[in-house]
Structures are given as structure tokens and as C-alpha cells.
Design a protein around this motif. Structure first.
Motif, PDB file in Angstrom:
ATOM      1  N   GLY A  73       0.801  -1.221   0.000  1.00  0.00           N
ATOM      2  CA  GLY A  73       0.000   0.000   0.000  1.00  0.00           C
ATOM      3  C   GLY A  73       0.833   1.270   0.000  1.00  0.00           C
ATOM      4  O   GLY A  73       0.295   2.356  -0.125  1.00  0.00           O
ATOM      5  N   ARG A  74       2.152   1.161   0.104  1.00  0.00           N
ATOM      6  CA  ARG A  74       3.025   2.343   0.105  1.00  0.00           C
ATOM      7  C   ARG A  74       4.031   2.221  -1.033  1.00  0.00           C
ATOM      8  O   ARG A  74       5.112   1.671  -0.856  1.00  0.00           O
ATOM      9  CB  ARG A  74       3.786   2.461   1.416  1.00  0.00           C
ATOM     10  CG  ARG A  74       2.912   2.681   2.600  1.00  0.00           C
ATOM     11  CD  ARG A  74       3.795   2.951   3.800  1.00  0.00           C
ATOM     12  NE  ARG A  74       3.048   2.688   5.021  1.00  0.00           N
ATOM     13  CZ  ARG A  74       3.607   2.425   6.176  1.00  0.00           C
ATOM     14  NH1 ARG A  74       4.917   2.364   6.276  1.00  0.00           N
ATOM     15  NH2 ARG A  74       2.880   2.215   7.230  1.00  0.00           N
ATOM     16  N   GLY A  75       3.684   2.708  -2.188  1.00  0.00           N
ATOM     17  CA  GLY A  75       4.585   2.583  -3.333  1.00  0.00           C
ATOM     18  C   GLY A  75       4.584   1.165  -3.857  1.00  0.00           C
ATOM     19  O   GLY A  75       3.727   0.356  -3.525  1.00  0.00           O
TER      20      GLY A  75
ATOM     21  N   GLY B 283      -6.430 -13.412  -8.807  1.00  0.00           N
ATOM     22  CA  GLY B 283      -6.665 -12.634 -10.019  1.00  0.00           C
ATOM     23  C   GLY B 283      -5.510 -11.774 -10.492  1.00  0.00           C
ATOM     24  O   GLY B 283      -5.669 -11.020 -11.447  1.00  0.00           O
ATOM     25  N   ALA B 284      -4.327 -11.856  -9.869  1.00  0.00           N
ATOM     26  CA  ALA B 284      -3.247 -10.945 -10.269  1.00  0.00           C
ATOM     27  C   ALA B 284      -1.864 -11.550 -10.033  1.00  0.00           C
ATOM     28  O   ALA B 284      -1.041 -10.955  -9.364  1.00  0.00           O
ATOM     29  CB  ALA B 284      -3.381  -9.629  -9.515  1.00  0.00           C
ATOM     30  N   ASP B 285      -1.600 -12.733 -10.578  1.00  0.00           N
ATOM     31  CA  ASP B 285      -0.282 -13.339 -10.402  1.00  0.00           C
ATOM     32  C   ASP B 285       0.788 -12.505 -11.107  1.00  0.00           C
ATOM     33  O   ASP B 285       0.526 -11.897 -12.146  1.00  0.00           O
ATOM     34  CB  ASP B 285      -0.249 -14.751 -10.986  1.00  0.00           C
ATOM     35  CG  ASP B 285      -1.106 -15.732 -10.213  1.00  0.00           C
ATOM     36  OD1 ASP B 285      -1.599 -15.375  -9.136  1.00  0.00           O
ATOM     37  OD2 ASP B 285      -1.273 -16.868 -10.703  1.00  0.00           O
ATOM     38  N   SER B 286       1.972 -12.478 -10.546  1.00  0.00           N
ATOM     39  CA  SER B 286       3.136 -11.847 -11.177  1.00  0.00           C
ATOM     40  C   SER B 286       4.173 -12.934 -11.383  1.00  0.00           C
ATOM     41  O   SER B 286       4.401 -13.759 -10.506  1.00  0.00           O
ATOM     42  CB  SER B 286       3.720 -10.759 -10.272  1.00  0.00           C
ATOM     43  OG  SER B 286       2.802  -9.725 -10.077  1.00  0.00           O
ATOM     44  N   GLU B 287       4.822 -12.918 -12.530  1.00  0.00           N
ATOM     45  CA  GLU B 287       5.742 -13.976 -12.900  1.00  0.00           C
ATOM     46  C   GLU B 287       7.031 -13.364 -13.444  1.00  0.00           C
ATOM     47  O   GLU B 287       6.978 -12.453 -14.264  1.00  0.00           O
ATOM     48  CB  GLU B 287       5.048 -14.783 -14.007  1.00  0.00           C
ATOM     49  CG  GLU B 287       5.524 -16.146 -14.222  1.00  0.00           C
ATOM     50  CD  GLU B 287       4.653 -16.889 -15.215  1.00  0.00           C
ATOM     51  OE1 GLU B 287       5.077 -16.963 -16.377  1.00  0.00           O
ATOM     52  OE2 GLU B 287       3.591 -17.402 -14.828  1.00  0.00           O
ATOM     53  N   VAL B 288       8.173 -13.852 -12.967  1.00  0.00           N
ATOM     54  CA  VAL B 288       9.466 -13.398 -13.490  1.00  0.00           C
ATOM     55  C   VAL B 288      10.393 -14.593 -13.656  1.00  0.00           C
ATOM     56  O   VAL B 288      10.289 -15.575 -12.925  1.00  0.00           O
ATOM     57  CB  VAL B 288      10.156 -12.350 -12.581  1.00  0.00           C
ATOM     58  CG1 VAL B 288       9.349 -11.070 -12.493  1.00  0.00           C
ATOM     59  CG2 VAL B 288      10.455 -12.910 -11.217  1.00  0.00           C
ATOM     60  N   GLN B 289      11.289 -14.495 -14.617  1.00  0.00           N
ATOM     61  CA  GLN B 289      12.311 -15.517 -14.772  1.00  0.00           C
ATOM     62  C   GLN B 289      13.428 -15.236 -13.779  1.00  0.00           C
ATOM     63  O   GLN B 289      13.746 -14.077 -13.509  1.00  0.00           O
ATOM     64  CB  GLN B 289      12.878 -15.502 -16.182  1.00  0.00           C
ATOM     65  CG  GLN B 289      11.913 -16.027 -17.206  1.00  0.00           C
ATOM     66  CD  GLN B 289      12.565 -16.129 -18.574  1.00  0.00           C
ATOM     67  OE1 GLN B 289      13.399 -15.330 -18.935  1.00  0.00           O
ATOM     68  NE2 GLN B 289      12.157 -17.140 -19.318  1.00  0.00           N
ATOM     69  N   THR B 290      14.016 -16.299 -13.248  1.00  0.00           N
ATOM     70  CA  THR B 290      15.206 -16.115 -12.423  1.00  0.00           C
ATOM     71  C   THR B 290      16.383 -15.853 -13.357  1.00  0.00           C
ATOM     72  O   THR B 290      16.336 -16.187 -14.541  1.00  0.00           O
ATOM     73  CB  THR B 290      15.482 -17.340 -11.540  1.00  0.00           C
ATOM     74  OG1 THR B 290      15.699 -18.478 -12.371  1.00  0.00           O
ATOM     75  CG2 THR B 290      14.335 -17.586 -10.564  1.00  0.00           C
ATOM     76  N   GLU B 291      17.415 -15.238 -12.801  1.00  0.00           N
ATOM     77  CA  GLU B 291      18.595 -14.901 -13.592  1.00  0.00           C
ATOM     78  C   GLU B 291      19.824 -15.458 -12.898  1.00  0.00           C
ATOM     79  O   GLU B 291      19.854 -15.571 -11.668  1.00  0.00           O
ATOM     80  CB  GLU B 291      18.711 -13.385 -13.737  1.00  0.00           C
ATOM     81  CG  GLU B 291      17.511 -12.773 -14.443  1.00  0.00           C
ATOM     82  CD  GLU B 291      17.605 -11.274 -14.521  1.00  0.00           C
ATOM     83  OE1 GLU B 291      18.631 -10.765 -15.023  1.00  0.00           O
ATOM     84  OE2 GLU B 291      16.664 -10.602 -14.073  1.00  0.00           O
ATOM     85  N   ALA B 292      20.836 -15.781 -13.685  1.00  0.00           N
ATOM     86  CA  ALA B 292      22.071 -16.331 -13.124  1.00  0.00           C
ATOM     87  C   ALA B 292      22.734 -15.304 -12.218  1.00  0.00           C
ATOM     88  O   ALA B 292      22.822 -14.130 -12.563  1.00  0.00           O
ATOM     89  CB  ALA B 292      23.025 -16.732 -14.239  1.00  0.00           C
ATOM     90  N   LEU B 293      23.160 -15.759 -11.060  1.00  0.00           N
ATOM     91  CA  LEU B 293      23.917 -14.931 -10.138  1.00  0.00           C
ATOM     92  C   LEU B 293      25.360 -14.979 -10.610  1.00  0.00           C
ATOM     93  O   LEU B 293      26.068 -15.954 -10.391  1.00  0.00           O
ATOM     94  CB  LEU B 293      23.793 -15.472  -8.715  1.00  0.00           C
ATOM     95  CG  LEU B 293      24.520 -14.722  -7.618  1.00  0.00           C
ATOM     96  CD1 LEU B 293      24.046 -13.279  -7.538  1.00  0.00           C
ATOM     97  CD2 LEU B 293      24.279 -15.418  -6.289  1.00  0.00           C
ATOM     98  N   SER B 294      25.772 -13.967 -11.321  1.00  0.00           N
ATOM     99  CA  SER B 294      27.072 -13.979 -11.965  1.00  0.00           C
ATOM    100  C   SER B 294      27.849 -12.743 -11.535  1.00  0.00           C
ATOM    101  O   SER B 294      27.622 -11.663 -12.034  1.00  0.00           O
ATOM    102  CB  SER B 294      26.884 -13.996 -13.481  1.00  0.00           C
ATOM    103  OG  SER B 294      28.125 -14.018 -14.125  1.00  0.00           O
TER     104      SER B 294
ATOM    105  N   ARG C 224       5.681  -5.254  -7.884  1.00  0.00           N
ATOM    106  CA  ARG C 224       4.233  -5.219  -8.097  1.00  0.00           C
ATOM    107  C   ARG C 224       3.666  -3.889  -7.647  1.00  0.00           C
ATOM    108  O   ARG C 224       4.278  -3.175  -6.862  1.00  0.00           O
ATOM    109  CB  ARG C 224       3.561  -6.305  -7.271  1.00  0.00           C
ATOM    110  CG  ARG C 224       4.015  -7.704  -7.586  1.00  0.00           C
ATOM    111  CD  ARG C 224       3.438  -8.669  -6.596  1.00  0.00           C
ATOM    112  NE  ARG C 224       2.008  -8.533  -6.493  1.00  0.00           N
ATOM    113  CZ  ARG C 224       1.127  -9.437  -6.904  1.00  0.00           C
ATOM    114  NH1 ARG C 224       1.548 -10.554  -7.425  1.00  0.00           N
ATOM    115  NH2 ARG C 224      -0.149  -9.251  -6.775  1.00  0.00           N
ATOM    116  N   ASP C 225       2.448  -3.622  -8.124  1.00  0.00           N
ATOM    117  CA  ASP C 225       1.701  -2.508  -7.560  1.00  0.00           C
ATOM    118  C   ASP C 225       1.451  -2.816  -6.098  1.00  0.00           C
ATOM    119  O   ASP C 225       1.524  -3.974  -5.680  1.00  0.00           O
ATOM    120  CB  ASP C 225       0.359  -2.339  -8.290  1.00  0.00           C
ATOM    121  CG  ASP C 225       0.554  -1.817  -9.716  1.00  0.00           C
ATOM    122  OD1 ASP C 225       1.561  -1.134  -9.952  1.00  0.00           O
ATOM    123  OD2 ASP C 225      -0.297  -2.112 -10.569  1.00  0.00           O
ATOM    124  N   PRO C 226       1.148  -1.790  -5.287  1.00  0.00           N
ATOM    125  CA  PRO C 226       0.902  -2.045  -3.868  1.00  0.00           C
ATOM    126  C   PRO C 226      -0.218  -3.062  -3.683  1.00  0.00           C
ATOM    127  O   PRO C 226      -1.312  -2.896  -4.206  1.00  0.00           O
ATOM    128  CB  PRO C 226       0.482  -0.689  -3.324  1.00  0.00           C
ATOM    129  CG  PRO C 226       0.937   0.296  -4.325  1.00  0.00           C
ATOM    130  CD  PRO C 226       0.988  -0.411  -5.642  1.00  0.00           C
TER     131      PRO C 226
END
Length: 167
Positions: free
Chosen positions: A76-78, A99-110, A127-129
Motif C-alpha cells: 500500500g506504500r509505493g 486474479g493478479a499473479d506476477s511472474e518473473v524468470q530467475t537470472e544467473a547470479l554472476s 508489483r503494484d501495492p
């Protein structure tokens, strides 16, 4: 809140803090995720508008979990940030919400240190608040569930908060 310390002079495994990822949030804040290895520990710091919002070390990957995570800023704050480190098996992170899943690919820790050789990965979900992230789910490259971490249940989302007098 943990403090990020550069111990590269006295710990051969330590690395200077490196920026893993940076960008602008939907609410217009400049953010970055920094990584540092201190005494063999995996450390992350979330920086928003050049101020450290949250930092910590450990995460228990892979000894305890395949997904070690933290979250920055109050819902709720930013923008709401969920970030972490995973094992190499986790290719995708899903932050589930009704109703609002967010999905991201993981990235190599390099970054050129010991964790590179261990195949660790990282992620940042912005995500939005919201106050209704019910679970974090780690998926493999075939989109099969590797690990699900429940945060809240959907019925808790619609339930009003109790006042101290109702407890």
C-alpha cells in the motif's frame, strides 16, 4: 535490518557489493538489488531511491529451501518488492494473488565469486501495492512446481483486520 559490509580485504571469499539488477518501479522509484558474499553467506540489499530499504544474509539456499526471499516496503506504500536467491532448478518465480499473479524468470547470479560456481540464481518481482500475495512458487524450466511457499491464504485477504479489542 542487516548491514551490508565489505570484508574483501579480510575474507578471501568476500566480494564487493555488486548490482544484480536495477530499474524503475511502476510508482516511479529508482531501485536496485545488490549482492555481496560475506564469510560464505549470500547477502542481498534492496535499495530504493538510493536508500537501503531492506538487507539480509543467509537465505538458507539450498540447506533449508530452494527459494530464499525477502520483501521490501509495506503493502500500500509505493511498489511492493519481493526478491531473493534460488537454486539452479528454479527457472521462474510466480507471486500468486487472487486474479493478479506476477511472474518473473530467475537470472544467473554472476559476479565472479564462489556462488557463481554453485549455480545460484536471483529474482526480483515488483508489483503494484498489494496486500494479497498468497504464495511464492518456484517453477523449473518445464513449468513444473519445485517449491511453493504459502504466505497468506485467500480467505485472509478478504478478512478485515482485527482491532486489539476483538482479540
Amino acid at each position: 535490518m542487516a548491514v551490508m559490509v565489505d570484508r574483501s580485504d579480510d575474507d578471501i571469499d568476500a566480494a564487493r557489493a555488486v548490482v544484480l539488477k536495477a530499474g524503475d518501479s511502476p510508482s516511479g522509484d529508482a531501485w536496485r538489488l545488490e549482492f555481496q558474499e560475506v564469510g560464505g553467506e549470500q547477502c542481498l540489499a534492496l535499495i530504493v531511491n538510493d536508500a537501503e530499504v531492506e538487507a539480509g544474509c543467509g537465505f538458507g539456499v539450498p540447506e533449508i529451501t530452494e527459494i530464499g526471499f525477502g520483501g521490501g516496503l509495506k503493502p500500500g506504500r509505493g511498489s511492493y518488492y519481493i526478491y531473493g536467491i534460488t537454486t539452479a532448478r528454479i527457472a521462474m518465480i510466480v507471486a500468486e494473488s487472487p486474479g493478479a499473479d506476477s511472474e518473473v524468470q530467475t537470472e544467473a547470479l554472476s559476479y565472479g565469486g564462489r556462488m557463481d560456481r554453485l549455480g545460484r540464481r536471483f529474482f526480483t518481482v515488483i508489483r503494484d501495492p498489494v496486500e494479497n500475495v498468497t504464495a511464492l512458487v518456484g517453477l523449473d524450466a518445464n513449468r513444473q512446481v519445485v517449491q511453493r511457499i504459502k504466505l497468506i491464504t485467500p480467505d485472509m485477504v478478504s478478512r478485515p483486520l482485527e482491532s486489539p479489542d476483538e482479540r
